[in-house]
Write a protein that holds these residues in place. Sequence first.
Motif, PDB file in Angstrom:
ATOM      1  N   LYS A 333       0.832  -1.202   0.000  1.00 36.39           N
ATOM      2  CA  LYS A 333       0.000   0.000   0.000  1.00 36.39           C
ATOM      3  C   LYS A 333       0.863   1.246   0.000  1.00 36.39           C
ATOM      4  O   LYS A 333       0.502   2.272  -0.598  1.00 36.39           O
ATOM      5  CB  LYS A 333      -0.923  -0.003   1.217  1.00 36.39           C
ATOM      6  CG  LYS A 333      -1.880   1.189   1.256  1.00 36.39           C
ATOM      7  CD  LYS A 333      -2.896   1.079   2.370  1.00 36.39           C
ATOM      8  CE  LYS A 333      -3.847   2.268   2.353  1.00 36.39           C
ATOM      9  NZ  LYS A 333      -4.907   2.165   3.381  1.00 36.39           N
ATOM     10  N   VAL A 334       2.017   1.176   0.662  1.00 38.36           N
ATOM     11  CA  VAL A 334       2.973   2.279   0.683  1.00 38.36           C
ATOM     12  C   VAL A 334       4.325   1.733   0.236  1.00 38.36           C
ATOM     13  O   VAL A 334       4.843   0.782   0.822  1.00 38.36           O
ATOM     14  CB  VAL A 334       3.102   2.897   2.085  1.00 38.36           C
ATOM     15  CG1 VAL A 334       4.107   4.043   2.068  1.00 38.36           C
ATOM     16  CG2 VAL A 334       1.743   3.372   2.593  1.00 38.36           C
ATOM     17  N   VAL A 335       4.880   2.327  -0.801  1.00 34.37           N
ATOM     18  CA  VAL A 335       6.195   1.918  -1.309  1.00 34.37           C
ATOM     19  C   VAL A 335       7.188   3.007  -0.973  1.00 34.37           C
ATOM     20  O   VAL A 335       7.074   4.135  -1.466  1.00 34.37           O
ATOM     21  CB  VAL A 335       6.158   1.673  -2.829  1.00 34.37           C
ATOM     22  CG1 VAL A 335       7.554   1.359  -3.341  1.00 34.37           C
ATOM     23  CG2 VAL A 335       5.185   0.546  -3.165  1.00 34.37           C
ATOM     24  N   GLU A 336       8.142   2.699  -0.111  1.00 34.23           N
ATOM     25  CA  GLU A 336       9.202   3.668   0.202  1.00 34.23           C
ATOM     26  C   GLU A 336      10.194   3.725  -0.948  1.00 34.23           C
ATOM     27  O   GLU A 336      10.469   2.725  -1.607  1.00 34.23           O
ATOM     28  CB  GLU A 336       9.898   3.293   1.512  1.00 34.23           C
ATOM     29  CG  GLU A 336       9.028   3.475   2.732  1.00 34.23           C
ATOM     30  CD  GLU A 336       9.837   3.471   4.023  1.00 34.23           C
ATOM     31  OE1 GLU A 336      11.079   3.334   3.968  1.00 34.23           O
ATOM     32  OE2 GLU A 336       9.212   3.633   5.091  1.00 34.23           O
ATOM     33  N   TRP A 337      10.772   4.919  -1.138  1.00 33.19           N
ATOM     34  CA  TRP A 337      11.628   5.129  -2.317  1.00 33.19           C
ATOM     35  C   TRP A 337      12.735   6.090  -1.933  1.00 33.19           C
ATOM     36  O   TRP A 337      12.494   7.071  -1.234  1.00 33.19           O
ATOM     37  CB  TRP A 337      10.783   5.683  -3.459  1.00 33.19           C
ATOM     38  CG  TRP A 337      11.462   5.804  -4.788  1.00 33.19           C
ATOM     39  CD1 TRP A 337      11.737   6.950  -5.466  1.00 33.19           C
ATOM     40  CD2 TRP A 337      11.937   4.748  -5.616  1.00 33.19           C
ATOM     41  NE1 TRP A 337      12.349   6.688  -6.664  1.00 33.19           N
ATOM     42  CE2 TRP A 337      12.487   5.326  -6.783  1.00 33.19           C
ATOM     43  CE3 TRP A 337      11.962   3.348  -5.487  1.00 33.19           C
ATOM     44  CZ2 TRP A 337      13.046   4.568  -7.812  1.00 33.19           C
ATOM     45  CZ3 TRP A 337      12.522   2.600  -6.525  1.00 33.19           C
ATOM     46  CH2 TRP A 337      13.050   3.205  -7.667  1.00 33.19           C
ATOM     47  N   LYS A 338      13.946   5.816  -2.403  1.00 32.39           N
ATOM     48  CA  LYS A 338      15.084   6.666  -2.052  1.00 32.39           C
ATOM     49  C   LYS A 338      15.844   7.151  -3.276  1.00 32.39           C
ATOM     50  O   LYS A 338      17.003   7.564  -3.180  1.00 32.39           O
ATOM     51  CB  LYS A 338      16.028   5.914  -1.107  1.00 32.39           C
ATOM     52  CG  LYS A 338      15.423   5.646   0.269  1.00 32.39           C
ATOM     53  CD  LYS A 338      16.439   5.070   1.230  1.00 32.39           C
ATOM     54  CE  LYS A 338      15.824   4.889   2.616  1.00 32.39           C
ATOM     55  NZ  LYS A 338      16.797   4.342   3.597  1.00 32.39           N
TER      56      LYS A 338
END
Length: 416
Positions: A333-338
Amino acid sequence: MTPVILVTFAGRQKRMEILTKYIRKAINDGIIDEWHIWDFTRSSQDNEWVTREFGPARYMRPEAPYQLKGTVAPRSSFRTNAKIDHDLHIAVLPNGEAENYFEIVVGGWVNTHSVLRTVKPSELDNFANRGEAAVIWSKSTPGVLSPSQPNQVVLSVDSAGIPTLQVNGVIVGTWPELNLSSGASVMVRGGWGADLELCDVNAPVRRYVGNPNEKLPYWQAYDYYAKRLEKFSSAVFLKCDDDIVYLDIEKLNEFIEFRRANPNYFVVSANVVNNGVCAYFQQLGGALPDELGHFERPPGGFGGSLWLSAERATQLHDFFLEKNDKHLPLPNKVVEWKERQSINFISWLGKDLLHMALPKGDDEYALTVDLPTFLDRPTAIYADFTVSHLSFGPQEQGLDVDRLINAYDALTSSRL
């Protein structure tokens, strides 16, 4: 109060009309409180549309042209609250056939003098010829404009048509040589390094006018908000491109509440159709079938085959348009991205304006790479709020824009 403010860098009429329908609906429903239209138009036709469609100007950069602010007549004064340090320009355009306009400069020459001069209509926005303008009146007005608060400006006309200008309760000038008994339109601008904010403009939809024809002009918007941290610190900001052609309005408030409740992320992106990073995760989550081709992870989050290809963008848009369920699941549901990502529809918190006085340059890189790295705060993609982004520059050649806009417009009509 924690207002929700949408910022859009405008504006291409043909691409922005669909977005306008969604956002006016969101304002009417109380989901969005303010829509700030930053006028970075590049054609006169688009500029005329943005000016006509989005109402009064709240703010203008020093090189922005005159903006219509109101009217004056014997029975109705012109009033405004103008935040400006020096060089407030007021253009008076008499009703009827007028060979000349009149320009009042208040607090010119570093807030020391004021003048009244005639200006040819064709030269109103040509400051280069101001030395040739005929000065009718000049006066020493030291400190006439206050830099610490909005200046109360009142232009009145008596029964004989004679105008008088007051600033902060002090009469600056009265001009018997002018006859405004038939009334006049009034325009305003800053100039000579002074930006102008009209503090009495508080409509939900308002314009912010940037310097014209400036390459990479977006820093002007971030600079404006960062310098007003105290005013905007409690707000939730949304920022979207002018060519967002679908917006899941039923999920918009949920996206805003997620943003508000998760301050650890520096920016949060919607789940965007026609966005390289989102497409990679959409396929990873099973939302995009293999028949559409492989959507690779863009190197460093930038570019990639979708970004470059009108054909791939067309196939992706057609797939989405034909899909009954407009949800595109991601692996989570939430994709962390850097890494870098396109900022087609993102959100940040007003308190983070503390770090957002961006220099002129690549705002996308600053918001998704530089600042998150410096602050050690990741960005994120929120899967349950879907929007569709029409096109990137490299996709323009070969993209049937008219067909896609018509298809999205029909979808909008069915949804709203």
